[in-house]
Design an enzyme around this catalytic site. Structure first.
Site, PDB file in Angstrom:
ATOM      1  N   GLY A  22      -4.509  -1.493  -0.668  1.00  0.00           N
ATOM      2  CA  GLY A  22      -5.353  -2.126   0.336  1.00  0.00           C
ATOM      3  C   GLY A  22      -5.147  -1.584   1.734  1.00  0.00           C
ATOM      4  N   CYS A  23      -4.268  -0.614   1.877  1.00  0.00           N
ATOM      5  CA  CYS A  23      -4.038   0.020   3.175  1.00  0.00           C
ATOM      6  C   CYS A  23      -4.701   1.389   3.162  1.00  0.00           C
ATOM      7  CB  CYS A  23      -2.545   0.193   3.444  1.00  0.00           C
ATOM      8  SG  CYS A  23      -1.651  -1.357   3.628  1.00  0.00           S
ATOM      9  N   VAL A  24      -5.391   1.719   4.229  1.00  0.00           N
ATOM     10  CA  VAL A  24      -6.007   3.039   4.326  1.00  0.00           C
ATOM     11  C   VAL A  24      -4.924   4.102   4.450  1.00  0.00           C
ATOM     12  CG1 VAL A  24      -7.509   4.501   5.723  1.00  0.00           C
ATOM     13  CG2 VAL A  24      -8.132   2.120   5.303  1.00  0.00           C
ATOM     14  N   SER A  25      -3.916   3.813   5.276  1.00  0.00           N
ATOM     15  CA  SER A  25      -2.767   4.712   5.395  1.00  0.00           C
ATOM     16  C   SER A  25      -1.852   4.481   4.204  1.00  0.00           C
ATOM     17  CB  SER A  25      -1.994   4.423   6.677  1.00  0.00           C
ATOM     18  OG  SER A  25      -2.821   4.531   7.797  1.00  0.00           O
TER      19      SER A  25
END
Length: 134
Positions: free
Chosen positions: A46-49
């Site tokens: 769920g984190c782009v990074s």
């Protein structure tokens, strides 16, 4: 730096650019995880990074969270999350109203929606880890 120190430091910074730099500096102080810990099992979805969280349980049943990211500002957010939840029992972690506390820092209104979603994903992961250690 513990969470109360982070909160106090942020309260003295009125300018968003100063707060942004402070969060980046927090990330710079956060020890990196070993490459062997940067696994898919430790990756926060769920984190782009890229974000990884690891939890260690101490003999007194407290949990210590460690984390890392490939993005400087996100690594600073990881540092804040780690400082908020570490050295608490699993139940104390679950009972911590993280979203409310983090909103009180005044960072959320300046985060992109993607970073805000990533922060929520980190918090959800911490709660899941705490539930697994009950």
């Amino acid at each position: 730096m513990n969470f109360d120190e982070i909160k106090e430091s942020l309260s003295f910074l009125d300018d968003w650019e100063d707060r942004y730099k402070f969060v980046i500096d927090l990330g710079g102080e956060l020890p990196s995880l070993a490459d062997s810990e940067k696994t898919s099992a430790n990756k926060v979805q769920g984190c782009v990074s890229q974000v990884w969280l690891v939890v260690d349980r101490h003999d007194d049943s407290s949990l210590v969270f460690r984390g890392d990211s490939d993005a400087m500002i996100v690594k600073g957010l990881v540092a804040i999350v780690v400082s908020l939840f570490s050295n608490k029992t699993p139940q104390a972690v679950i009972d911590t109203p993280a979203q409310e506390i983090l909103e009180g820092l005044g960072l959320s209104e300046h985060l992109t929606s993607q970073r805000a979603n990533g922060l929520r994903s980190m918090i959800d992961r911490v709660y899941a880890e705490a539930r697994a250690h009950l």
